[in-house]
Design a protein around this motif. Structure first.
Motif, short mmCIF file in Angstrom:
data_model
loop_
_atom_site.label_atom_id
_atom_site.label_comp_id
_atom_site.label_asym_id
_atom_site.label_seq_id
_atom_site.Cartn_x
_atom_site.Cartn_y
_atom_site.Cartn_z
N SER A 9 22.73 54.53 -9.33
CA SER A 9 24.13 54.67 -9.73
C SER A 9 24.34 55.85 -10.67
CB SER A 9 24.57 53.38 -10.44
OG SER A 9 25.73 53.65 -11.21
N GLU A 108 34.78 56.85 -7.08
CA GLU A 108 34.11 55.57 -6.79
C GLU A 108 34.55 54.93 -5.47
OE1 GLU A 108 34.29 53.14 -10.34
OE2 GLU A 108 33.38 54.75 -11.51
N PHE A 112 31.72 54.34 -2.76
CA PHE A 112 31.44 52.95 -2.35
C PHE A 112 31.65 52.78 -0.84
CE2 PHE A 112 32.87 48.57 -1.52
CZ PHE A 112 31.70 47.90 -1.87
N VAL A 116 27.70 53.73 -0.30
CA VAL A 116 27.04 52.49 -0.73
C VAL A 116 27.08 51.45 0.39
CG1 VAL A 116 27.10 50.58 -2.38
CG2 VAL A 116 27.56 52.91 -3.16
N LYS A 117 28.24 51.31 1.03
CA LYS A 117 28.35 50.30 2.10
C LYS A 117 27.35 50.56 3.21
CE LYS A 117 32.86 48.15 2.07
NZ LYS A 117 34.14 48.03 2.79
N LEU A 119 24.43 52.30 2.90
CA LEU A 119 23.07 52.09 2.42
C LEU A 119 22.74 50.60 2.28
CD1 LEU A 119 22.78 54.86 -0.33
CD2 LEU A 119 21.74 54.86 1.94
N ALA A 120 23.77 49.82 1.88
CA ALA A 120 23.52 48.40 1.60
C ALA A 120 23.92 47.50 2.77
CB ALA A 120 24.26 47.99 0.33
N HIS A 172 26.78 62.75 -5.50
CA HIS A 172 26.90 62.04 -4.22
C HIS A 172 27.98 62.68 -3.33
CE1 HIS A 172 24.04 59.19 -5.57
NE2 HIS A 172 24.81 58.69 -6.51
N PHE A 206 16.18 57.30 -3.36
CA PHE A 206 16.92 56.28 -2.60
C PHE A 206 16.01 55.36 -1.81
CE2 PHE A 206 20.34 59.05 -3.71
CZ PHE A 206 21.27 58.14 -4.11
#
Ligand SMILES: N[C@@H](CCC(=O)N[C@@H](CS)C(=O)NCC(=O)O)C(=O)O
Length: 210
Positions: A9, A108, A112, A116-117, A119-120, A172, A206
């Motif tokens: 983060s 953000e 996100f 992020v979505k 990657l996760a 990012h 990462f």
């Protein structure tokens, strides 16, 4: 001093980069947000809001990245947090803007939803949130670009805590496809800030988040 953080983060990375730049030693503990590690009783005793980063210094507990950065920068005299009321207020202005607008409304939502979505494995981007994020990003990047047309760093001629805070999400930019192309002054400034060795020294991996 001990820092608890989620390594990938920007909120954690900017604190670690600042400490590295200043030569302030930090013990570091990785808090795996993907496994809910910021909501355990042990972590909530450090930060009852259940978020990273958080710092302990003896029995002093501090959370919110901006407060932590000011505390770290106050450990010894330095040019990132000069002992001057107007300069500090100016830095605080950019930290406040980052919290309320540049981070929360602009960067953000895009990071996100687009990064992020993915990657996760959290499903597809929310396109309405992306559209709103893009609108806010362009609004805020235009202000930043005009400001940086007048001076090399956010607060005067030298890098300060303000640059660390506002630059962090732009690491990012590629992964989140942040639309930086029209903002040449922002790009040049980010080139100067990101060239500081402290960012590489503390860069997230990462593949192995810790
Ligand atoms: N305003 C806070 C934001 C901290 C924050 O949102 N941290 C996220 C990671 S980037 C977190 O720990 N989220 C865990 C959760 O909300 O459960 C700061 O600047 O320190």
């Amino acid at each position: 001093m001990k820092l608890y953080g989620f390594t990938p983060s920007p909120n954690t990375w900017k604190v670690r980069a600042l400490a590295a730049h200043l030569g302030v030693a930090l013990d570091y503990e990785y808090v795996d947000l993907l496994k809910g590690a910021s909501h355990t009783p042990a972590f909530l005793a450090v930060n009852p809001t259940g978020r990273t980063p958080a710092l302990t210094d003896g029995d002093f507990k501090l959370w919110e990245a901006n407060a932590i950065m000011q505390y770290l920068a106050s450990q010894k005299p330095n040019t990132l947090w000069p002992d001057n009321a107007r300069t500090r207020a100016d830095i605080m202005r950019w930290q406040s803007w980052q919290l309320a607008h540049w981070g929360k409304e602009s960067c953000e939502p895009l990071i996100f939803n687009r990064l992020v979505k993915k990657l996760a494995n959290m499903g597809p981007p929310d396109e309405a949130a992306v559209a709103k994020g893009l609108e806010c990003f362009n609004r805020d990047a235009a202000v930043l670009d005009a400001h940086l047309a007048k001076q090399p760093y956010l607060v005067g001629n030298d890098v300060t805590v303000a640059d660390f805070v506002v630059a962090a999400p732009l690491f990012h930019a590629q992964g989140a496809d942040l639309p930086l192309a029209p903002y040449k002054n922002v790009q040049a400034w980010f080139g100067r800030v990101s060239a500081l060795p402290c960012w590489q020294q503390t860069a997230p991996q990462f593949a192995a988040a810790a």
